[in-house]
Each structure stands twice: as C-alpha cells, then as structure tokens.
Design an enzyme around this catalytic site. Structure first.
Site, PDB file in Angstrom:
ATOM      1  N   CYS A 190     -10.154   7.049 -18.713  1.00 16.89           N
ATOM      2  CA  CYS A 190      -9.037   7.795 -18.126  1.00 16.89           C
ATOM      3  C   CYS A 190      -9.459   8.538 -16.865  1.00 16.89           C
ATOM      4  O   CYS A 190      -8.645   8.788 -15.980  1.00 16.89           O
ATOM      5  CB  CYS A 190      -8.499   8.842 -19.099  1.00 16.89           C
ATOM      6  SG  CYS A 190      -7.974   8.208 -20.657  1.00 16.89           S
ATOM      7  N   HIS A 248      -1.586   5.536 -24.482  1.00 19.45           N
ATOM      8  CA  HIS A 248      -1.854   4.679 -23.320  1.00 19.45           C
ATOM      9  C   HIS A 248      -2.669   3.488 -23.817  1.00 19.45           C
ATOM     10  O   HIS A 248      -3.529   3.647 -24.690  1.00 19.45           O
ATOM     11  CB  HIS A 248      -2.709   5.413 -22.281  1.00 19.45           C
ATOM     12  CG  HIS A 248      -1.946   6.276 -21.324  1.00 19.45           C
ATOM     13  ND1 HIS A 248      -2.450   7.461 -20.843  1.00 19.45           N
ATOM     14  CD2 HIS A 248      -0.743   6.107 -20.721  1.00 19.45           C
ATOM     15  CE1 HIS A 248      -1.585   8.001 -19.989  1.00 19.45           C
ATOM     16  NE2 HIS A 248      -0.529   7.200 -19.909  1.00 19.45           N
TER      17      HIS A 248
HETATM   18  N1  LIG Z   1      -5.449   6.796 -18.826  1.00 15.65           N
HETATM   19  C1  LIG Z   1      -5.333   7.731 -19.691  1.00 15.65           C
HETATM   20  N2  LIG Z   1      -5.254   7.431 -20.970  1.00 15.65           N
HETATM   21  N3  LIG Z   1      -5.189   8.985 -19.273  1.00 15.65           N
HETATM   22  C2  LIG Z   1      -5.151  10.133 -20.076  1.00 15.65           C
HETATM   23  C3  LIG Z   1      -4.146  11.070 -19.564  1.00 15.65           C
HETATM   24  C4  LIG Z   1      -4.140  12.381 -20.283  1.00 15.65           C
HETATM   25  C5  LIG Z   1      -3.010  13.258 -19.868  1.00 15.65           C
HETATM   26  N4  LIG Z   1      -3.113  14.545 -20.487  1.00 15.65           N
HETATM   27  C6  LIG Z   1      -1.669  12.640 -20.250  1.00 15.65           C
HETATM   28  O1  LIG Z   1      -1.221  12.849 -21.339  1.00 15.65           O
HETATM   29  O2  LIG Z   1      -1.059  11.978 -19.450  1.00 15.65           O
END
Ligand SMILES: NC(=[NH2+])NCCC[C@H](N)C(=O)O
Ligand SMILES: NC(=O)c1ccc[n+]([C@@H]2O[C@H](COP(=O)([O-])OP(=O)(O)OC[C@H]3O[C@@H](n4cnc5c(N)ncnc54)[C@H](O)[C@@H]3O)[C@@H](O)[C@H]2O)c1
Length: 703
Positions: free
Chosen positions: A264, A168
């Site tokens: 996050c 991300h």
């Molecule tokens: N905004 C972020 N980076 N969020 C993390 C999300 C973690 C989640 N386990 C996923 O893989 O989607």
C-alpha cells in the site's frame, strides 16, 4: 539495484489515523506513533532503494492517507488511470497525484465522477503483464473495469472481495514473478476463486492462512525474486523460499492501524507493456425495468440488494416516483456482472420480483431440446410460484401448471404453443425447455396501498410471524375465509402432522371435516396412526389423551393399531368394519374427504394407505391440491414444505407451527397470501372451531 524498476512513495509527514474508513482504523484514531511510523517507513524506503529506484511525491497536510501511494492510480507504461476515491476522506488526494503523474509525462485517464476505482490498491497485473486482476466490492466499482480494459488495452479479470478486512485487492492478493500467486482465498466469492483457479495452476498458487493474512502477508512488494512484507510465519516463509523467493520482513505495524502495509505504501510506476495484448472484459451489462409500488413495497431495495449480493453492481438510470397515493413508480436499473453466469443468476432473481427487459432488448425465450428422458438441458430456468409468461415466436405465452422448482417445457401442438412447468423427472424427449433468462417474465400483482397496509385482521397481508394478539386475529380471519369458501363450494386442503393429535386437536380437526370445511387431507403415516390409536385406544403415542399421562406399555399401542389396519387392508375397510368410530381419518372416510398419506423413512408399518413410492405420493398430492383456494398447514414441516413447493402464488396458505423458523420458512414466500402463526396447533384448532361456531350460530333475537 534494478534501474528499470521504479516505485513512487510519499513520506509520512502528515500520516495519522484521523478517521475510520476501513475496519483496521476502528479504535485506532490518533493511536499511531509519529516516530515509529517515520522509522518504519524509512526502513521500507531504504530496503526498496536497495532493489529499485524510489521516487517521492510531496505529502500534503490534511491528507493523511496520501502515504498509501498504491492508491494514486494504476500505471501501465506511460498511461495512468487516476484513482477516484470512494470515500470523501481521500478524494482530496486526487489532484496532487494527478499533478505528479502529469509532471512525469504520463497520459492521465480520469473516470467519471461517482465511478470509484482505487488504483493499484484494487488492480494488479499478472507479473508477466498479460492481464490485470481487478477487485471490486468495497472501494472500486465493477463498472470501472471495462473503461480500464479499454484505456490500458488489456484483459481485465474481475474479482469480488467479500471480507471487509480485505477491502482492497492488494490486501489479500499478490501476483509474484514466475507466475506465482500469493493470496488469501476466503477473501473472495466462489466465482472469483474459480476464476483464479482457472488461470493459475495449483503448483503456482500459494494460498495463505488467516494469521498471515491479518499480518498483511499478501500486501507485499515483489521485485524479481525478492518479496518485502510486514511479517511472515515460518511456514509461509518456507513455502515462498521453496518457490525461489527471498522474503524480507520489515515491520509496518503503525501503518496496519490505517489498514495498509508494504504494498500500500508503494506504487510501481514502471509496469512494462507487452506487445500482443487486447482489451477484454468478461463483464456483461443489462438494463431492466421495474414497475409497481417500488418504494413502499420495498421492491427497489430488494432488487438492488439482490444485484449486489449476487456479485453484480448497478446504476439506477431512471426513477420516477409515483406522485399520487395509488400511482406506481418505475425504474430503469443497469446491472453489471463479472460474467454471463453471474448475470443470469441475478436476472433470474430479478425476474422473480417482476423485473422485465427493456422493450428493445426483449427476445424470444431460448429453447433447447430434451435429449434424455427426465433430464433437462443445462442452464434451464428454474420456475417460481409466480404466474410466468415466456415469449415464443414474438408472442407471450402463459406457462401452465405453475409451481416452483420446475423447468418450463414447451411443445408445439396443432392448437398452438403449450408451455408448462414440469418436474425434471417428467421431461420427455422431444420437448423443449427454456434455458437462460431471455424472454421470461413473471406477473406480479400490484396491490393498492390499502391492500398492503390493511389491518392484519382483514387481509392476508405481509408474510409475517404472529404475536399473541395476532393469533386471535388470524383465527378470526381464517374462520371467516373457511366459511366463505365452504358456502361457495370452494376447496380447502389441510396438511397435518401427528402433533395435531398429541395436542388434542383431533376432535377439532374432525369437527372441521364433518362440517364440510375441509375438502382434502394431506399428511404422512403418523397422523393417521396416532389418530386411529386415539380413536381405538384413547392414547396417542401411548399417552392417555384424557389424563395427559403415559400409559404403561402404551408405546406398543400404535404398532397394534398399524397391525389391525393392515389386517383390514385399508383405513376405509377398518371404518366399515366399525373398528373405530371417531377421529380425523374416520371423518374423512365417512364424509368422502379424499386423503393422501405420503411415506417417509421414519414410518412404522406402514399403514396400507401410506404411499411409499414417493413419486406416486407427490403426484397424488398434486392432484388433491388442484383447485385449492386455501391450504391450512398444521404442524408438519415435512409435508407442508412439500406442499408449498407444489403450490403457485395466489393460493392462501396458513402455516401453524410452534417453531418460528418453520413458520417463517413456509410463510415467507414473498407472496402476500401466506400467513404464519406461531402457536400450539391444538390451541389454534380449538380457537378456530370456537370462532366458526360463533360465525355460524343463529342470531339470538332479544325481545
Ligand atoms: N492499497 C491499499 N490497500 N491501501 C491502503 C489504504 C489505507 C487507507 N486508510 C484507506 O482505507 O484507504
Ligand atoms: N410412527 C410413525 O410412523 C411416525 C412417527 C412420527 C413421524 N412419522 C413420519 O415422519 C414424517 C415427519 O413427521 P412430522 O411431519 O411430524 O415431523 P416434522 O418435523 O416435519 O414436523 C413437525 C412439526 O411440528 C411442530 N410442532 C411441534 N410441537 C408443536 C405444537 N405443539 N404445536 C404446533 N407445532 C408443533 C414442529 O416445530 C415441527 O415443525 C412424516 O411423514 C410422519 O408421518 C412417522
């Protein structure tokens, strides 16, 4: 506390690592501690509450990642673009987030199904609100960016993520107040890094190192001059404080197990709107058509890989699979790229595999004049080995002298338009050169299934590296072809390195020349030197070729030979004087087989015949290659690669080398006519001569 700043969080009542959808989750299933995660989340919550208002969305059983509210959507003022999760494991969160946004009076935009975009996890405003950085590559699709630009009426700058660990954008990129940017450059491709560098001045870029990056230092919540993050190194803390930021560390190790940290776990729902902003995206889209045996020749996979690896994204808009054995398939592929330059790179590679523009999009090729001898206008189309056509004044014109790594020069003559491949150094002022990728197509033969899948022994099939059995099969095939070409008066060119002589191949290559199987020989100084050394002194590089042992002082032999030939003025003169009476060079002279020896930095002497002016040497090679039907490349990487670059598709190439990497490089031209043989060249030549003898011997009639 700042009243005007609000965040959305979701308590970790149902949080756990239940599945693996990013590399951080691997090996961590059910490994997070409930108590510790609650404690860590609470600490973050209270820290943020000291600086802003924090709202809560109700956690839902069965949706453990809902705690990561950054992925709820992307908010600007009272508008939100709701997330479309890439993984089904998170798609069930969408309605709960939607409900919350609606209950708060937001206008909710929803992306089409199958167009993933993971909200503020993949889209971050520059802190002044002038533009939006949007990530793509893992979770969000590039094609979502134009819709976001339109709905939020903002400029979107697309950044391609390259490292799975930073899947991300908010895991490796954090715009800070005052125009600063905290980021981890290796997480992005080079185009994205350039874009970042163009927008953010060097003094405002805080590039971090891997140890901070893997502690999610970029996954920080920034509220004015405060930055809240999981963990920070002393060095980074000092740099941030120099830039006027106060870092608050709050451990979030339990959430790192799911691939998330401070940022996050939050969504800023008060993103101020600035008045004079405009929807802009640099993204370009194009649609191309492909036709042929797209599935079984692997062309469709190749095309889609090219697009993604090139930094674009695609949508297969139509795919008609050929139903009968011989019928071809066709596909329409829509390509998106973050800039014109990236699009051009992708399209030029697709052209190479036969993709064409849609009829309605076909334009004339773009031509620009050459203004300096030997220099092309920038952005010129780089040619390949495949037959190419360009469109000029509405007509398709065949490009002449096809070769790779050239430019297409176009001249208007009284006889019409002439287009030809030219090396950059040969471009003349007054000519025009094809730039960009419009109005260009390559013609790829559509072979039948039989041709593609024929047994290796009777077809120069897929560019492949040989096994032992294949060596024999290929020898049989090459022998057959050599005989056919000789009998119809065709042309075979051999490139050979000195290894041919060291491995005892001289007598076999001599035989091929004597028997009329070779019409030109290309090589360097060494093949000639060692061949003549063997003919005159019985050694090759000082090794006795009969005994296989080094002769004392033998290393001087080749210099003596060079000296002798230099005295004669040429190899031909030395043959005429009867100084040597056998070998490859002797047979060339005696049988009027032209040869070209191209010089190199390694050369001793050189021999008088060795052309040390490389431009002249390349020209001579090109002349001798004209009309060749087959090229036998025998253990010389340097000269064989040089020849490969000059040769258009359609010429059969057989590359023999002991090193599989060399063979793969030479035979893997994506052209069906190339074949590689990994073996000792001396052995190959002896098998070849034996097979030719077999093929040309008379039938013994048994009575
Ligand atoms: N905004 C972020 N980076 N969020 C993390 C999300 C973690 C989640 N386990 C996923 O893989 O989607
Ligand atoms: N004395 C001299 O003047 C001298 C000596 C050596 C090379 N050179 C020059 O240097 C340049 C490069 O030389 P090159 O073309 O020999 O080197 P190269 O490295 O380009 O190619 C040699 C190739 O032979 C392969 N090879 C090695 N043993 C083999 C075997 N038993 N069977 C099959 N393949 C085998 C190697 O894998 C390699 O790919 C040439 O221009 C040459 O003329 C000059």
């Amino acid at each position: 506390m700042t009243d005007s700043i609000r965040f959305l969080m979701c308590s970790p009542d149902h949080y756990d690592v239940d599945y693996v959808i990013n590399p951080w989750m691997e090996g961590n299933i059910h490994k997070s501690s409930r108590d510790r995660s609650v404690e860590q989340w609470q600490k973050l919550y209270h820290t943020l509450k000291d600086h802003a208002i924090v709202e809560l969305v109700k956690p839902q059983k069965g949706w453990p990642d809902m705690v990561f509210t950054a992925n709820a959507g992307l908010v600007l003022d009272k508008t939100v673009v709701l997330s479309r999760f890439y993984h089904k494991e998170r798609q069930g969160e969408e309605p709960y987030f939607k409900e919350w946004f609606e209950s708060q009076g937001f206008t909710v935009h929803e992306l089409p199904k199958d167009l993933p975009f993971e909200g503020a996890g993949d889209a971050l405003f520059d802190r002044s609100g002038r533009y939006l950085w949007a990530g793509y590559g893992f979770r969000s699709e590039l094609d979502s960016h134009p819709l976001i630009a339109e709905w939020l009426n903002i400029e979107v700058l697309s950044l391609r993520l390259m490292d799975e660990r930073f899947y991300h954008l908010d895991t490796c990129f954090c715009p800070l107040s005052g125009g600063y940017l905290l980021y981890y450059p290796p997480a992005f491709d080079s185009y994205s890094n350039r874009l970042i560098e163009m927008r953010i001045p060097p003094e405002k870029r805080i590039a971090i190192e891997e140890p901070d990056a893997v502690n999610f230092a970029c996954n920080a919540v920034n509220i004015n001059q405060t930055v809240v993050m999981n963990k920070v190194s002393d060095n980074l803390k000092a740099r941030l404080s120099e830039a006027g930021f106060n870092v608050i560390e709050t451990p979030l190790t339990e959430f790192l197990k799911a691939g998330g940290a401070a940022k996050c776990l939050t969504l800023r729902v008060t993103e101020p709107i600035i008045p004079d902003r405009h929807a802009t995206v640099l993204i370009e889209t194009r649609t191309v058509r492909m036709e042929g045996h797209l599935l079984d020749a692997g062309l469709i996979n190749q095309a889609l890989d090219l697009i993604v690896e090139g930094g674009g994204s695609f949508k297969v808009q139509q795919f008609n699979l050929g139903e009968e054995r011989q019928s071809t398939s066709n596909a329409l592929i829509k390509i998106s790229a973050p800039s014109h330059q990236v699009m051009e790179d992708i399209i030029s590679q697709l052209i190479d595999i036969g993709a064409v523009s849609l009829d309605e999009d076909i334009q004339d090729a773009k031509l620009e004049p050459v203004t300096q001898h030997g220099v092309s206008p920038d952005d010129f189309y780089v040619t390949t080995i495949y037959p190419t056509e360009i469109r000029v004044n509405g007509e398709w014109v065949q490009v002449q002298k096809q070769r790779m790594d050239g430019a297409i020069a176009v001249k208007e003559t009284p006889e019409g338009i002439i287009a030809q491949c030219k090396l950059l150094r040969d471009l003349e002022v007054g000519e025009k050169v094809v730039v960009d990728v419009a109005g260009i197509r390559t013609i790829r033969k559509t072979e039948s299934r039989e041709q593609r899948n024929a047994p290796q022994e009777f077809g120069f099939m897929s560019a492949g590296v040989s096994s032992e059995r294949r060596v024999e099969l290929i020898v049989e095939q090459v022998a057959w072809e050599l005989r056919q070409i000789r009998d119809r008066g065709g042309k075979v060119v051999v490139t050979a390195g000195p290894v041919v002589i060291h491995t005892g191949g001289a007598e076999h290559l001599s035989h091929l020349i004597r028997e009329g199987y070779v019409q030109a020989l290309l090589g360097g100084n060494a093949i000639a030197v060692h061949d003549i050394e063997q003919a005159m002194m019985g050694t090759s590089l000082g090794v006795d070729m009969k005994q296989g042992t080094a002769v004392k002082g033998g290393h001087r032999h080749h210099l003596k030979v060079i000296n002798t030939i230099r005295r004669c003025g040429s190899i031909a003169n030395a043959v005429e004087k009867g100084l040597f009476k056998s070998g490859v060079m002797y047979e060339c002279v005696k049988n009027n087989v032209p040869f070209s020896l191209a010089g190199s930095i390694r050369d001793d002497g050189p021999l008088p015949d060795t052309q040390m002016d490389l431009i002249k040497a390349q020209q001579h090679y090109t002349e001798l290659l004209q009309g060749a039907e087959m090229i036998l490349m025998l253990s010389t990487m340097l000269h064989s690669i040089g020849v490969g670059n000059m040769t258009a598709a359609g010429v059969k190439m057989v590359c023999v080398d002991i090193n599989p990497a060399v063979v793969t490089k030479l035979s893997d031209r994506g052209s069906v006519e190339s074949v590689g043989v990994v073996t000792d060249v001396g052995l190959f030549l002896s098998l070849l001569v034996k097979q030719l003898d077999k093929l040309t011997s008379r039938y013994h009639l048994e009575v």
